[in-house]
Design an enzyme around this catalytic site. Structure first.
Site, PDB file in Angstrom:
ATOM      1  N   HIS A   1     -13.576   5.802  20.399  1.00 48.80           N
ATOM      2  CA  HIS A   1     -14.363   6.394  21.481  1.00 48.80           C
ATOM      3  C   HIS A   1     -15.316   7.420  20.861  1.00 48.80           C
ATOM      4  O   HIS A   1     -14.881   8.487  20.436  1.00 48.80           O
ATOM      5  CB  HIS A   1     -13.434   7.052  22.506  1.00 48.80           C
TER       6      HIS A   1
ATOM      7  N   GLU B   1     -15.638  11.289  21.269  1.00 44.26           N
ATOM      8  CA  GLU B   1     -14.505  12.115  20.836  1.00 44.26           C
ATOM      9  C   GLU B   1     -14.734  12.540  19.381  1.00 44.26           C
ATOM     10  O   GLU B   1     -14.029  12.141  18.456  1.00 44.26           O
ATOM     11  CB  GLU B   1     -13.212  11.336  21.045  1.00 44.26           C
TER      12      GLU B   1
ATOM     13  N   HIS C   1      -8.035  10.445  18.544  1.00 45.70           N
ATOM     14  CA  HIS C   1      -8.836  10.512  19.772  1.00 45.70           C
ATOM     15  C   HIS C   1      -8.988  11.952  20.261  1.00 45.70           C
ATOM     16  O   HIS C   1      -8.413  12.885  19.702  1.00 45.70           O
ATOM     17  CB  HIS C   1      -8.139   9.719  20.886  1.00 45.70           C
TER      18      HIS C   1
ATOM     19  N   GLU D   1      -4.087  12.703  20.273  1.00 47.63           N
ATOM     20  CA  GLU D   1      -5.083  13.208  21.214  1.00 47.63           C
ATOM     21  C   GLU D   1      -5.290  14.701  20.973  1.00 47.63           C
ATOM     22  O   GLU D   1      -4.342  15.478  20.978  1.00 47.63           O
ATOM     23  CB  GLU D   1      -4.625  12.986  22.662  1.00 47.63           C
TER      24      GLU D   1
HETATM   25 ZN    ZN Z   1     -10.191   8.127  23.225  1.00 49.24          ZN
END
Ligand code: ZN
Length: 386
Positions: A171, A174, A264, A340
């Site tokens: 992504h 990010e 991420h 994350e």
């Molecule tokens: Zn992500």
């Protein structure tokens, strides 16, 4: 626009904003979606002609963006030198103009940069890859050409039997994920760092610092040049829609995977956390224990990690195998996980000046690698029942 108004531009690497109105030192802004996609939340722009003025920047229509829960408690990232990123005073009103994020800031100089998170440019990516590739014992390969004609870079190092894959930025908005990679590569490529030397004895590392260079350059939040969310492609990637995933998964098939970390950022949750692979068809408690053991080691090592907040575990049999962490656990029996990091801050250990920052991403990477060495040491012990 009056003669003495501020000037806003975003026509650069990872720039993204739409200017609806400017009046003096105030502006009304919108965030355009990713190309051929509905996803939108990443912004990155410059304000000029602003010395000595109190800027008031209103980003409207925020409730209609991909993660409206990302706005309450969020403060915009701001820099005047593009090296140090602090945070600007930011308020969120979910009722005003479809949700309005108001950024107020009085820059010292005549130009100032704002972004959803400290950007990580393609030029910096090329510098990172080149420096790592020039290090002793590190080799570089290009896994594929992307749809926009960029190279998908992979770095390999280490002599051990355990196959470790680290990959980031599926992504592209990010950007904290590639700051993490910079910290990881600086450590792993260091010729004398004892943890890195031991890790490279025990394991072979395969590192993709940016899985989505096209989306990164285009200023996308979540998709590649074809508007594809790469982390929903791992069950059946295609040359047309997701060549990046196809190339990485083929390379993984060639080496096998024992340990994998997919890096991420999370828009809403103000803390670092790990997500595992609960719910895969081939789940075993032994494999699950490998994940929880790694998570516990990392939790013990650094105040910039925690286990109280995160995603709820997926119910048995319900894992989405189109997501990489689940696919790799299922496909290889790998201890696979998603890291994350927050766009906001790590609330158990907040930093009022910078919030979650590039500097802290890089430090967290070092602790993740230190935790991996501890995890590998135990993993290598003979089975006491055995
Ligand atoms: Zn992500």
């Amino acid at each position: 626009m009056s003669e003495n108004s501020i000037i806003i531009d975003s026509g650069f690497d990872s720039g993204n904003i739409q200017v609806s109105a400017i009046e003096g030192a105030s502006a009304t802004l919108r965030i355009p979606p990713d190309y051929q996609s509905e996803f939108r939340q990443w912004f990155h722009f410059r304000v000029a002609n602003c010395a000595g003025r109190e800027l008031e920047l209103k980003i409207v229509d925020c409730e209609g963006m991909s993660y409206p829960a990302g706005w309450p408690g969020y403060r915009a990232c701001v820099s005047e030198d593009r090296a140090y990123w602090g945070r600007a005073d930011t308020d969120y009103d979910s009722q005003a103009e479809g949700g309005t994020l108001t950024i107020r800031h009085a820059p010292a100089g005549d130009q100032v940069w704002f972004a959803y998170f400290a950007p990580y440019s393609h030029e910096r990516h090329l510098d990172l890859v080149s420096e790592a590739a020039a290090s002793e014992g590190v080799s570089h390969r290009i896994l594929c050409q992307t749809l926009d004609g960029r190279a998908l870079d992979c770095l390999d190092m280490g002599e051990g039997d355990t196959q470790v894959w680290l990959y980031a930025r599926q992504h592209p908005g990010e950007s904290m994920a590639e700051w993490w990679m910079e910290g990881a590569l600086e450590m792993l490529c260091h010729p004398t760092d004892p943890v890195a030397r031991k890790l490279r004895q025990l394991a072979s590392f395969h590192i993709v610092p940016n899985c989505n260079p096209d989306g990164s350059f285009r200023g996308h939040l979540r998709t590649n040049a074809a508007g594809t969310n790469l982390n929903r492609e791992w069950a059946d990637p295609t040359v047309e829609k997701s060549p990046e995933v196809l190339a990485i998964r083929n390379a993984m098939d060639a080496t096998g995977v024992d340990f994998a970390m997919d890096v991420h950022g999370d828009e809403a949750i103000p803390a670092n956390f790990l997500a595992g692979f609960e719910g895969i068809p081939s789940w075993t408690d032994e494999l699950g224990e490998q994940f929880t053991r790694y998570r516990a080691i990392l939790d013990r090592r650094t105040p910039d990690f925690q286990t109280a907040r995160g995603y709820p575990p997926t119910r048995p049999g319900k894992a989405n195998l189109a997501m990489s962490t689940n696919q790799l656990a299922e496909r290889f029996g790998a201890c696979s996980m998603t890291l994350e990091m927050p766009f906001k801050d790590h609330d158990p250990m907040p930093d009022p000046e910078q919030g979650w920052s590039p500097e802290r991403c890089k430090l967290l990477a070092r602790d993740c690698l230190g935790a991996l060495l501890e995890w590998l040491d135990r993993q290598a012990l003979p089975d006491p029942t055995g």
